[in-house]
Design an enzyme around this catalytic site. Structure first.
Site, PDB file in Angstrom:
ATOM      1  N   HIS A  38     101.335 -22.471  64.321  1.00  0.00           N
ATOM      2  CA  HIS A  38     101.191 -22.936  65.708  1.00  0.00           C
ATOM      3  C   HIS A  38      99.750 -23.356  66.006  1.00  0.00           C
ATOM      4  CE1 HIS A  38     101.314 -22.487  70.179  1.00  0.00           C
ATOM      5  NE2 HIS A  38     102.574 -22.868  70.032  1.00  0.00           N
ATOM      6  N   ASN A  67     107.883 -22.607  78.434  1.00  0.00           N
ATOM      7  CA  ASN A  67     109.069 -23.313  77.916  1.00  0.00           C
ATOM      8  C   ASN A  67     110.368 -22.682  78.398  1.00  0.00           C
ATOM      9  OD1 ASN A  67     107.196 -24.736  76.408  1.00  0.00           O
ATOM     10  ND2 ASN A  67     107.490 -23.468  74.572  1.00  0.00           N
ATOM     11  N   ASP A  70      94.633 -19.384  69.664  1.00  0.00           N
ATOM     12  CA  ASP A  70      96.012 -19.502  69.190  1.00  0.00           C
ATOM     13  C   ASP A  70      96.214 -18.582  67.984  1.00  0.00           C
ATOM     14  OD1 ASP A  70      98.605 -20.922  68.314  1.00  0.00           O
ATOM     15  OD2 ASP A  70      98.012 -22.056  70.072  1.00  0.00           O
ATOM     16  N   SER A 111     103.247 -26.007  74.536  1.00  0.00           N
ATOM     17  CA  SER A 111     102.168 -25.726  73.585  1.00  0.00           C
ATOM     18  C   SER A 111     101.615 -27.008  72.983  1.00  0.00           C
ATOM     19  CB  SER A 111     102.675 -24.848  72.444  1.00  0.00           C
ATOM     20  OG  SER A 111     102.755 -23.513  72.835  1.00  0.00           O
TER      21      SER A 111
END
Lengths: 79, 454
Positions: free
Chosen positions: B234, B332, B202, B403
């Site tokens: 994130h 998404n 990430d 996520s």
């Protein structure tokens, strides 16, 4: 989105049916400048002139050549 | 072969017009869903499995091997398949699903049986795909998804029944646990992931965060010019969901597997962007560190019908063979109800577990991408709306996205892995088998909501 590195060269990832060490020379001869080797995955990353991609695909042991796509984090969808 | 497929509605009557299996490659074997009674844990009871097994013996004379026997014998993947192929069929005890050979008149006999409400055989259909062993979990799950989808939906696609074991919702954070941990059974989990190694690829991590620091085993940046420090937030959020500590300060517990070891690989820049090459490097790094699970809350949206990446499929296949399960966010890009977008790259690869997001009502999140086209399937779902976890600087924040769902699944995999020393393919399969069924269509939520064993 594929990553362009200047001139006509593009960043690619090449998946192999054989160990990378077995074909590194052939890949280089086909125009690939190797930037990273992932031995466990049988993948090499590098840059190649767009005109040489077909030549790269002809190298014995090459299974696929794909552009080094841009990826991003999949969140925050609530923002 | 599709003309013999029959389904039954909840009253035991055949339902004309239900969708049949799509035209895909089949194996010559049959998937048979048997009627079973469910225990409180949502798994078929032994007595009902025994009745179903007898019914199959009566209808087609088949003798079945039990998947639990393979697990107890700790067989490897190849041996498992060999054992299945060496018998007339296998019964997957926890699912109530059998895989049997399709002898000449068995489809017709099973079609008659499914129309008889007194026979505990609910449905039979061709087994759609059997790939190499590294693809076993996904290929098998695709078949199971088809059965579940057909049983739970009418032609309009509207859900007709929620499983009896579905926990009550909506879920909310309480003083002890976030809603996501409550929904996935973490409060009663049998373990906290001890001995499991999870790589989170990430934007890096705040390695000094008091709720994460103890879990971090190793970090590495694959982004030129950036350290592993998380300048985005994130990655820290995702790491927290996987292995945040048991008793964080100020907020309820948000870590699914606090005893798991974290390997935080920075493959996305502080701007949240990266490239395939960096992800591949991160996967290889995780494999070299003997990680059991790789959590990837990242990807690229793709147009409908886009084939999956051969590079990533081979990489995932090799990782799975080496004992590393890849889990990735589905994406998404949906704007439900009007737009349902296809699964992104690399989650659309068959050998990568694709994770959708559900909300506090356990309904598909409005943004969650789904497997409506092509060969990509959502495999499982995780909590992905208003998820509280760690933020850089020692704080916390709520976020939404596939996520956020993905590290829930990775944490569940770590907990399951802590129970048994299993191969990568078997771990993937167990993660799917432990999912709680949901009322939503399988194309949206896969096998259901990820769940830890209690």
């Amino acid at each position: 989105v594929s990553k362009r590195t200047g001139d006509h060269r593009v960043a690619v990832n090449v998946t192999l049916d054989v160990a990378p060490d077995d074909v590194k020379g052939d890949l280089a001869a086909a125009g690939l400048r190797i930037t990273a080797t992932h031995d466990l995955l049988h993948v090499v990353s590098g840059t190649v002139d767009e005109a040489d991609i077909d030549r790269l695909l002809q190298v014995e042991g090459v299974a696929a050549v794909e552009p080094d796509r841009e990826v991003r984090a999949f969140g925050n969808a609530g923002d | 072969m599709s003309d013999w497929i029959r389904e039954r509605d909840v009253a035991g009557q055949p339902v004309p017009g239900l969708p049949t299996a799509p035209t895909v490659e089949t194996t010559g074997r049959l998937l048979v869903l048997v009627d079973t009674q469910l225990s409180r844990t949502g798994r078929p009871t032994a007595a009902s499995l025994s009745r179903a097994e007898q019914a199959l013996a009566d209808v087609v004379g088949v003798s079945l091997a039990h998947s639990s026997e393979f697990v107890e014998a700790d067989t490897g993947d190849a041996e498992l398949l060999e054992a299945v192929e060496g018998t007339q069929g296998a019964l997957f005890d926890e699912l109530g699903v059998c895989v049997i050979e399709a002898h000449e008149d068995w489809p017709e006999r099973l079609a008659v049986a499914t129309a008889d409400a007194t026979v505990p055989i609910a449905q039979a259909e061709p087994e759609r795909v059997v790939w190499a062993i590294s693809d076993f979990a996904d290929g098998y799950q695709a078949g199971v998804n088809g059965i579940v989808e057909a049983l739970r939906t009418r032609p309009s696609g509207a859900a007709v029944v929620a499983p009896a074991w579905l926990p009550g919702g909506p879920f909310a954070d309480d003083a002890s646990f976030t809603w996501g941990l409550r929904a996935t059974g973490v409060p009663s989990a049998a373990s906290n992931g001890s001995g499991s190694r999870v790589a989170v690829l990430d934007t890096g991590v705040d390695a000094m965060h008091p709720d994460i620091a103890a879990a971090i085993r190793e970090t590495r940046s694959f982004i030129d010019g950036e350290t592993v420090d998380d300048g985005n937030g994130h990655g820290t959020h995702c790491c927290g969901t996987v292995a945040g500590r048991r008793a964080p300060s100020a907020v309820p517990r948000f870590g699914v597997a606090p005893d798991a070891e974290l390997f935080a690989g920075k493959v996305l820049s502080n701007a949240g962007r990266g490239a395939d090459g960096g992800i591949l490097a991160g996967i290889e790094w995780a494999m070299r560190n003997d990680c059991h699970v790789v959590s990837m809350s990242l990807g690229a949206d793709v147009p409908a019908g886009t084939p999956h990446s051969r590079v990533f499929e081979q990489a995932a296949s090799r990782a799975l063979a080496g004992g590393t399960v890849l889990i990735a966010a589905a994406g998404n890009a949906s704007r439900r109800p009007g737009l349902v977008a296809p699964i992104g790259h690399p989650a659309n690869c068959p050998s990568i577990i694709a994770v959708a997001a559900v909300d506090q009502q356990l309904a598909p999140a409005r943004f969650s991408s789904a497997g409506r086209t092509g060969d990509a399937h959502v495999n499982i779902s995780g909590p992905g709306v208003d998820v509280v976890s760690a933020a850089p600087g020692g704080g916390h924040r709520a976020a939404s996205g596939t996520s956020m769902a993905t590290p829930h699944v990775a944490g569940v995999a770590a907990v399951i892995r802590a129970h048994a020393d299993v191969t990568g393919a078997e771990l993937a399969l167990r993660v799917l088998l432990h999912a709680q069924g949901l009322a939503a269509p399988a194309v949206d939520v896969g096998a259901g909501l990820c769940s830890v064993p209690s």
